[in-house]
Scaffold this active site. Structure first.
Site, PDB file in Angstrom:
ATOM      1  N   LYS A 104       0.768  -1.321  -0.280  1.00  0.00           N
ATOM      2  CA  LYS A 104      -0.348  -0.094  -0.211  1.00  0.00           C
ATOM      3  C   LYS A 104       0.584   1.240  -0.141  1.00  0.00           C
ATOM      4  CE  LYS A 104      -4.875   0.277   0.614  1.00  0.00           C
ATOM      5  NZ  LYS A 104      -5.917  -0.325  -0.126  1.00  0.00           N
TER       6      LYS A 104
HETATM    7  N1  GLU Z   1      -6.958  -0.143  -2.862  1.00  0.00           N
HETATM    8  C1  GLU Z   1      -7.885  -1.463  -3.435  1.00  0.00           C
HETATM    9  C2  GLU Z   1      -7.542  -2.115  -2.270  1.00  0.00           C
HETATM   10  O1  GLU Z   1      -7.386  -1.381  -1.217  1.00  0.00           O
HETATM   11  C3  GLU Z   1      -7.451  -1.940  -4.745  1.00  0.00           C
HETATM   12  C4  GLU Z   1      -5.943  -2.030  -4.753  1.00  0.00           C
HETATM   13  C5  GLU Z   1      -5.481  -2.836  -6.617  1.00  0.00           C
HETATM   14  O2  GLU Z   1      -6.698  -3.379  -6.663  1.00  0.00           O
HETATM   15  O3  GLU Z   1      -4.533  -3.580  -6.227  1.00  0.00           O
HETATM   16  O4  GLU Z   1      -8.648  -3.129  -2.340  1.00  0.00           O
END
Ligand code: GLU
Length: 416
Positions: A104
């Site tokens: 993240k």
């Molecule tokens: N931000 C989204 C999540 O928390 C998507 C992450 C992604 O598609 O890599 O799952």
């Protein structure tokens, strides 16, 4: 808040430990993120001044494949928060069995107070800051809170400029014009709607007669509300930063979406609704409460006082560990975030696969694949819940996920 997110994530892991079969040394490894980068991002603002922003990228685990996870722009971003979120991504990709690890990123900023040009410059500088640690086979970012298709296009462009050729699969959630996939924009909300429907089936309740409240009316909340209302549910309340709106007879979700598209927030929407606060929304007497905003909104107080019969976590980490215990005592089931909101990363995976094959699928194929993967993961979670007599669905979901990541570590062994 952010510290709580990390403590929650670690406590959720500990809660699942008695139900899994992995080497204690491996479990210890799972509690520590592999690496976190912190970058300073000087950006020229429109008035000519320079502002220095702080950005992060945490790569939590890569035992099962390249790191994967979104990038968040928010004043509340911190190293602890991205660490928690990268852990949740690791368990999410494992639970829905994608060949990914978890990561993240985030930048401490308030993009709502910045111009588009300032956000673009910040995005390009952040991409430069993290570009040595991302890449199609290394770490693949995606949108999260306050980032969108446009943000992903800027990241893809900046990364490609350094590479000297077009590298679409460095990020997912791109616009269709530059390698995005059909269905990605709606994927997270669609996944929330699908898991809500499955949960109603499992509980032997009828979604058609159900009332729903959704906290958060961004990409995820609005699509969830629209799809559930299309499936026959009555969406009685939605909210955003400006507060909430309530109509016991059901909101016209399309009209609310149009209002927000024009005015940016729910503020000023008056068509036969009562204004309520976010706190009131969380306590409503509804068949399904869907938090689709940020972490830690379902606190002990809310858990004690809510009259909702079911919680479906569209946001990451909306329920604190202490609140979870109260909901369990009160017999209010929770569909955990790592399953309920996994639709986004599932379709991110499908985008990445299409990019690497230079081929594109139609919407039907994407949506069928999404539904198949989510349904399989839902059934695996339920089987584990029953077979191992887990106290709640989150523990069962973690048991499946932690075992998958743990076994990958066991097979790979410990280097050197
Ligand atoms: N931000 C989204 C999540 O928390 C998507 C992450 C992604 O598609 O890599 O799952």
């Amino acid at each position: 808040m952010a510290d709580d997110a990390l403590q929650n994530m670690l406590a959720q892991m500990e809660n699942a430990e008695p139900y899994i079969d992995i080497d204690p040394g491996v479990f210890e490894r799972l509690k520590h993120p592999e690496r976190t980068l912190k970058v300073s991002l000087p950006v020229e603002m429109d008035d000519g001044s320079v502002q220095v922003f702080e950005g992060y990228r945490c790569q939590f685990d890569s035992a099962r494949g390249p790191y994967k996870g979104g990038i968040r722009y928010h004043p509340g971003v911190s190293m602890d928060e991205v660490t928690a979120l990268s852990g949740w991504m690791t368990w999410k990709t494992a639970l829905v069995d994608l060949p990914y690890g978890g990561a993240k990123g985030g930048v401490v900023c308030n993009p709502k107070e910045m111009s588009d040009r300032e956000v673009e410059r910040l995005t390009r500088r952040y991409t430069e800051g993290i570009r040595r640690m991302i890449g199609p086979d290394i770490d693949v970012p995606a949108p999260d809170i306050n980032t969108d298709q446009q943000t992903m296009a800027w990241i893809m462009d900046t990364y490609s400029m350094y590479g000297g050729y077009v590298i679409p699969d460095v990020v997912t959630g791109k616009p269709i014009e530059v390698g995005g996939t059909a269905g990605r924009l709606e994927a997270t909300g669609r996944g929330v709607a699908i898991t809500t429907e499955r949960m109603f089936e499992y509980l032997d309740r009828d979604l058609e007669d159900a009332t729903v409240a959704v906290q958060g009316f961004g990409n995820v909340g609005s699509v969830t509300a629209r799809l559930l209302s299309n499936m026959g549910a009555t969406v009685v309340a939605v909210s955003d930063v400006s507060g909430g709106i309530y109509d016991p007879d059901g909101l016209d979700v399309m009209a609310v979406e149009q209002h927000v598209a024009k005015n940016a927030t729910l503020d000023g929407y008056e068509a036969g609704v009562t204004r309520i606060s976010n706190d009131e929304l969380l306590r409503l007497d509804v068949d399904a409460l869907i938090p689709a905003a940020i972490e830690n909104v379902i606190t002990e107080d809310v858990a004690r006082e809510t009259e909702a019969s079911l919680v479906v976590e569209a946001a990451n980490g909306p329920t604190t560990v202490a609140a979870d215990e109260i909901l369990l005592e009160r017999d209010i089931p929770v569909v955990p975030d790592i399953l309920a909101n996994a639709g986004g990363v599932i379709v991110s995976y499908l985008e990445w696969v299409q990019n690497s094959q230079q081929y594109s699928w139609d919407l039907k194929q994407v949506n069928e694949d999404l539904e198949g993967r989510l349904t399989r993961a839902f059934d695996e979670m339920l089987d584990t819940y029953t077979a191992r007599e887990c106290p709640d669905l989150r523990t069962a979901a973690y048991a499946v996920a932690l075992e998958r990541v743990g076994h990958a570590h066991e097979m790979r062994g410990l280097f050197p």
